[in-house]
Design a protein around this motif. Structure first.
Motif, PDB file in Angstrom:
ATOM      1  N   THR A 235      -1.173  -8.340   5.729  1.00 32.21           N
ATOM      2  CA  THR A 235      -0.800  -6.966   5.366  1.00 32.21           C
ATOM      3  C   THR A 235      -2.028  -6.160   4.962  1.00 32.21           C
ATOM      4  OG1 THR A 235       1.407  -7.670   4.657  1.00 32.21           O
ATOM      5  CG2 THR A 235       0.592  -5.579   3.788  1.00 32.21           C
ATOM      6  N   ARG A 236      -2.889  -6.745   4.147  1.00 36.72           N
ATOM      7  CA  ARG A 236      -4.102  -6.026   3.735  1.00 36.72           C
ATOM      8  C   ARG A 236      -4.958  -5.663   4.941  1.00 36.72           C
ATOM      9  NH1 ARG A 236      -4.019  -9.823  -0.663  1.00 36.72           N
ATOM     10  NH2 ARG A 236      -5.528 -11.161   0.423  1.00 36.72           N
ATOM     11  N   ALA A 237      -5.062  -6.566   5.898  1.00 34.56           N
ATOM     12  CA  ALA A 237      -5.874  -6.297   7.085  1.00 34.56           C
ATOM     13  C   ALA A 237      -5.269  -5.172   7.920  1.00 34.56           C
ATOM     14  CB  ALA A 237      -5.998  -7.568   7.922  1.00 34.56           C
ATOM     15  N   VAL A 238      -3.946  -5.177   8.066  1.00 36.32           N
ATOM     16  CA  VAL A 238      -3.279  -4.128   8.844  1.00 36.32           C
ATOM     17  C   VAL A 238      -3.471  -2.764   8.189  1.00 36.32           C
ATOM     18  CG1 VAL A 238      -0.999  -3.264   9.557  1.00 36.32           C
ATOM     19  CG2 VAL A 238      -1.614  -5.665   9.941  1.00 36.32           C
ATOM     20  N   LEU A 239      -3.308  -2.697   6.880  1.00 37.46           N
ATOM     21  CA  LEU A 239      -3.488  -1.427   6.178  1.00 37.46           C
ATOM     22  C   LEU A 239      -4.946  -0.985   6.216  1.00 37.46           C
ATOM     23  CD1 LEU A 239      -1.154  -1.859   3.068  1.00 37.46           C
ATOM     24  CD2 LEU A 239      -0.623  -0.992   5.355  1.00 37.46           C
ATOM     25  N   ALA A 240      -5.874  -1.926   6.074  1.00 38.26           N
ATOM     26  CA  ALA A 240      -7.295  -1.587   6.119  1.00 38.26           C
ATOM     27  C   ALA A 240      -7.696  -1.068   7.491  1.00 38.26           C
ATOM     28  CB  ALA A 240      -8.139  -2.806   5.752  1.00 38.26           C
ATOM     29  N   ALA A 241      -6.980  -1.495   8.523  1.00 37.42           N
ATOM     30  CA  ALA A 241      -7.276  -1.016   9.873  1.00 37.42           C
ATOM     31  C   ALA A 241      -6.811   0.417  10.091  1.00 37.42           C
ATOM     32  CB  ALA A 241      -6.611  -1.938  10.899  1.00 37.42           C
TER      33      ALA A 241
END
Length: 277
Positions: A235-241
């Motif tokens: 989730t953090r990676a998706v939002l950071a993208a």
């Protein structure tokens, strides 16, 4: 946390009208619809129901199966349906090896192609025909890589990297990708590919990967927290993208389908808050 969306398949017994009503009663802002249920409700009626309720259509599932020779006409119809519904994207499950029927034994193998590279090339060729049609109608196609267990019969695109390679020749607003935790959690390159995807992420879908899988592996999608996936890093990676859209819960599971849909949605909301973020 991004807004939560109910993918209609999670509450399989609900019609479009019931799913829309359920979302409103449970305070959800979006719903992911399926073409079969939309057809049963009626396309115009479905669009009217969603708009009257003030909901977003986070996705329309699904188009694709582009390895089949006769897929283009159906995919164009799917694009038209997504446009009418105002869907954020049309999810494409690209299809398996030609001649392999989902969920059925091969039998004597007659008529089955084992040319995996050729099947993937057919997907690229079909996308080249479909993408301009979708672009003219302001519909975003969302390529969904599926876990490799589904490569023979459902999707010859198994990794986010493969999906991105197919999407990159087209404008980001025309062709994006789906990040579905069930399908990508195992991939050692998943975080690198999520970062690469950036704003091409058209949909983020969550559910857990059960272990052991049931005999029908299609039904191995569980409620978040019931399986082996570590959600917060994804989730953090998706939002950071840069993803700012709805987060859909999409579950295929016989026990969940047999449960009270309102209890399923309540559990979904609770697990989303406790497990996913």
């Amino acid at each position: 946390m991004n807004p939560l969306s109910l993918n209609q398949r999670t509450t399989k017994s609900w019609t479009v009208a019931q799913a829309v009503d359920g979302c409103v009663r449970h305070g959800l802002e979006a719903v992911g619809l399926w073409r079969e249920e939309v057809a049963e409700q009626g396309l115009a009626a479905s669009a009217k129901l969603v708009r009257a309720a003030g909901l977003r259509v986070s996705s329309l599932c699904r188009g694709g199966f582009m390895t089949a020779a006769a897929s283009l006409d159906d995919n164009r119809r799917a694009v038209d349906e997504a446009a009418e519904l105002g869907a954020a994207c049309l999810v494409l499950v690209v299809g398996g090896l030609p001649g392999v029927i989902p969920g059925r034994p091969l039998g004597d193998g007659a008529g089955v192609s084992r040319d995996l590279a050729g099947a993937r090339e057919r997907v690229a060729e079909a996308l080249a025909e479909l993408a301009p049609y979708a672009g003219e109608r302001n519909v975003r196609l969302a390529l969904e890589p599926l876990h490799p267990i589904y490569c023979p019969d459902r999707a010859v695109v198994s990794t986010l990297g493969q999906a991105l390679d197919l999407a990159m020749p087209y404008p980001g607003e025309q062709v994006g990708v789906v990040v579905d935790t069930f399908h990508v959690w195992w991939d050692p390159q998943v975080f690198e590919q999520i970062a690469r995807a950036g704003e091409r992420i058209a949909s983020y879908q969550v559910c857990d990967y059960l272990h052991p899988l049931p005999a029908d592996v299609l039904l191995g999608r569980g409620m978040m927290g019931d399986g082996v996936i570590d959600f917060p890093p994804i989730t953090r990676a998706v939002l950071a993208a840069g993803y700012t859209g709805d987060v859909e819960v999409e579950i295929f599971n016989a026990d969940i389908w047999a449960a009270d849909p309102d209890e399923v949605v309540a559990s979904m909301k609770r697990r989303y808050a406790e497990v996913v973020g």
